[in-house]
Design an enzyme around this catalytic site. Structure first.
Site, mmCIF file in Angstrom:
data_model
loop_
_atom_site.group_PDB
_atom_site.id
_atom_site.type_symbol
_atom_site.label_atom_id
_atom_site.label_comp_id
_atom_site.label_asym_id
_atom_site.label_seq_id
_atom_site.Cartn_x
_atom_site.Cartn_y
_atom_site.Cartn_z
ATOM 1 N N ARG A 137 3.431 25.239 -8.295
ATOM 2 C CA ARG A 137 3.912 23.981 -7.738
ATOM 3 C C ARG A 137 2.865 23.291 -6.864
ATOM 4 O O ARG A 137 2.663 22.077 -6.964
ATOM 5 C CB ARG A 137 5.209 24.211 -6.961
ATOM 6 C CG ARG A 137 5.795 22.970 -6.299
ATOM 7 C CD ARG A 137 5.790 21.742 -7.190
ATOM 8 N NE ARG A 137 6.383 21.976 -8.489
ATOM 9 C CZ ARG A 137 6.185 21.203 -9.547
ATOM 10 N NH1 ARG A 137 5.354 20.167 -9.482
ATOM 11 N NH2 ARG A 137 6.771 21.465 -10.694
ATOM 12 N N LYS B 254 -4.680 3.563 3.528
ATOM 13 C CA LYS B 254 -3.258 3.801 3.257
ATOM 14 C C LYS B 254 -3.113 5.024 2.356
ATOM 15 O O LYS B 254 -2.699 4.946 1.200
ATOM 16 C CB LYS B 254 -2.625 2.561 2.633
ATOM 17 C CG LYS B 254 -2.628 1.363 3.577
ATOM 18 C CD LYS B 254 -2.102 0.114 2.909
ATOM 19 C CE LYS B 254 -2.181 -1.074 3.861
ATOM 20 N NZ LYS B 254 -1.739 -2.334 3.215
ATOM 21 N N LYS C 160 -9.452 -6.605 12.736
ATOM 22 C CA LYS C 160 -8.374 -7.243 11.981
ATOM 23 C C LYS C 160 -7.639 -8.242 12.878
ATOM 24 O O LYS C 160 -8.026 -8.468 14.029
ATOM 25 C CB LYS C 160 -7.443 -6.180 11.413
ATOM 26 C CG LYS C 160 -8.195 -5.117 10.592
ATOM 27 C CD LYS C 160 -7.296 -4.292 9.738
ATOM 28 C CE LYS C 160 -6.949 -5.006 8.454
ATOM 29 N NZ LYS C 160 -6.206 -4.150 7.506
ATOM 30 N N GLU D 267 -11.834 -9.411 9.580
ATOM 31 C CA GLU D 267 -10.800 -9.983 8.713
ATOM 32 C C GLU D 267 -10.413 -11.368 9.220
ATOM 33 O O GLU D 267 -10.248 -11.576 10.432
ATOM 34 C CB GLU D 267 -9.576 -9.072 8.717
ATOM 35 C CG GLU D 267 -8.364 -9.632 7.981
ATOM 36 C CD GLU D 267 -7.115 -8.834 8.269
ATOM 37 O OE1 GLU D 267 -6.821 -7.916 7.477
ATOM 38 O OE2 GLU D 267 -6.422 -9.117 9.267
ATOM 39 N N ASP E 178 -8.098 -12.312 3.881
ATOM 40 C CA ASP E 178 -6.824 -11.618 3.724
ATOM 41 C C ASP E 178 -5.735 -12.575 3.265
ATOM 42 O O ASP E 178 -5.470 -13.597 3.904
ATOM 43 C CB ASP E 178 -6.423 -10.962 5.052
ATOM 44 C CG ASP E 178 -5.195 -10.088 4.901
ATOM 45 O OD1 ASP E 178 -5.148 -9.292 3.951
ATOM 46 O OD2 ASP E 178 -4.279 -10.210 5.738
#
Length: 305
Positions: free
Chosen positions: A117, A152, A184, A219, A240
């Site tokens: 597994r 992410k 950002k 950004e 963005d």
């Protein structure tokens, strides 16, 4: 990816990408996984399977895809039992069709079943990421755009997921918050205190504190931010959630003064249009954060020892 998807051969090896994983962090991941999955062994196999029974198992592809995690699969099997033999029939980064045998395992049946597994979970996820990446890369083919991942990723599995992106022909963005500066929207909001007229000045002051080898990216989410950011001499500017037409205008405005990255609203339906705008980089969170495990199975035949 659907079962009938057609994926072009992956070019990762052709361009000389390093498809290798460092042994120590992989072993650490596997040790944590087995401590979670079998903290006191596999009581089912211990109850039902004779200690001297041996097994031969085939890692079988039930859908087409791109292989990633070959050595992880092998190491998982052999961490449980060094006596287990694993024959890798495909290499990382290779394309396969449904029905392809990817690896063959021979060893003590209890060991193979205990490792099954964890080994499958990792190779299924990694191959899913490689397959999804290859689809994006294929759609951007013929443009200058490089497909990259983002941060992410699944906590604790970033090194494997980033490797899988490379297996699919993609590239890696900064590995962690410690690797490069990426200012950002929230950073800029706090920095400027709501006074956008100070943006260039504040970015220049920040850049002056960096070593010359540290990459500086900013950004922006509006066209009027581009010139103030470029005036600070940044290395990369991220546009963005720009529309394709806005991206074309942005690329023309940047005019080679910085690398241009596109981010936001990137999916298999939009990536070709984004790539055609002339951007240098397209970062795609979906490479890692929304993939479903690729359907691979471990088919076992048991023979009494």
């Amino acid at each position: 990816m659907t079962e009938n998807s057609v994926i072009a051969p992956v070019a990762a090896r052709a361009v000389g990408l390093d498809l290798a994983l460092p042994a120590a962090p992989v072993r650490e991941i596997l040790e944590r996984a087995f401590a979670e999955d079998a903290p006191a062994g596999d009581i089912t196999s211990q109850l039902l399977i004779p200690a001297d029974a041996r097994a031969t198992a085939v890692l079988n592809a039930r859908v087409p895809g791109v292989f990633s995690g070959a050595t992880v699969f092998r190491d998982a099997m052999q961490l449980v039992d060094p006596g287990t033999t694993v024959e890798l029939l495909l290499a990382d980064g290779e394309r396969f069709d449904a029905g392809t045998h990817l690896a063959r395992v021979t060893g003590r049946a209890r060991s193979v079943l205990l490792a099954e597994r964890v080994a499958l979970n990792l190779v299924q996820r990694m191959s899913a990421i490689a397959t999804r990446t290859a689809e994006f890369v294929q759609l951007a083919e013929g443009t200058r755009a490089r497909i990259t991942d983002t941060r992410k990723t699944t906590p604790g599995l970033r090194i494997l997921e980033r490797f899988a992106v490379r297996c699919g022909g993609g590239a890696n963005h900064r590995y962690s918050l410690s690797d490069a500066v990426l200012a950002k929207d929230n950073h800029l909001a706090v920095m400027t205190g709501g006074d956008p007229a100070r943006l260039t000045e504040l970015l220049l002051a920040a850049k002056a504190q960096l070593g010359h080898t540290t990459h500086f990216e900013v950004e922006v989410d509006r066209m009027d931010q581009i010139e103030p950011v470029l005036a600070a001499g940044v290395d990369t500017i991220m546009l963005d959630n720009f529309t394709p037409e806005e991206l074309r205008q942005g690329v023309a405005l940047v005019a080679g003064r910085a690398r241009v990255e596109a981010s936001g609203n990137v999916n298999l339906s939009t990536v070709a249009g984004i790539a055609a705008t002339g951007v240098d980089v397209i970062s795609v969170g979906a490479l890692t954060h929304t993939v479903a495990a690729l359907d691979l199975g471990l088919d076992v035949e048991l023979t009494a020892g």
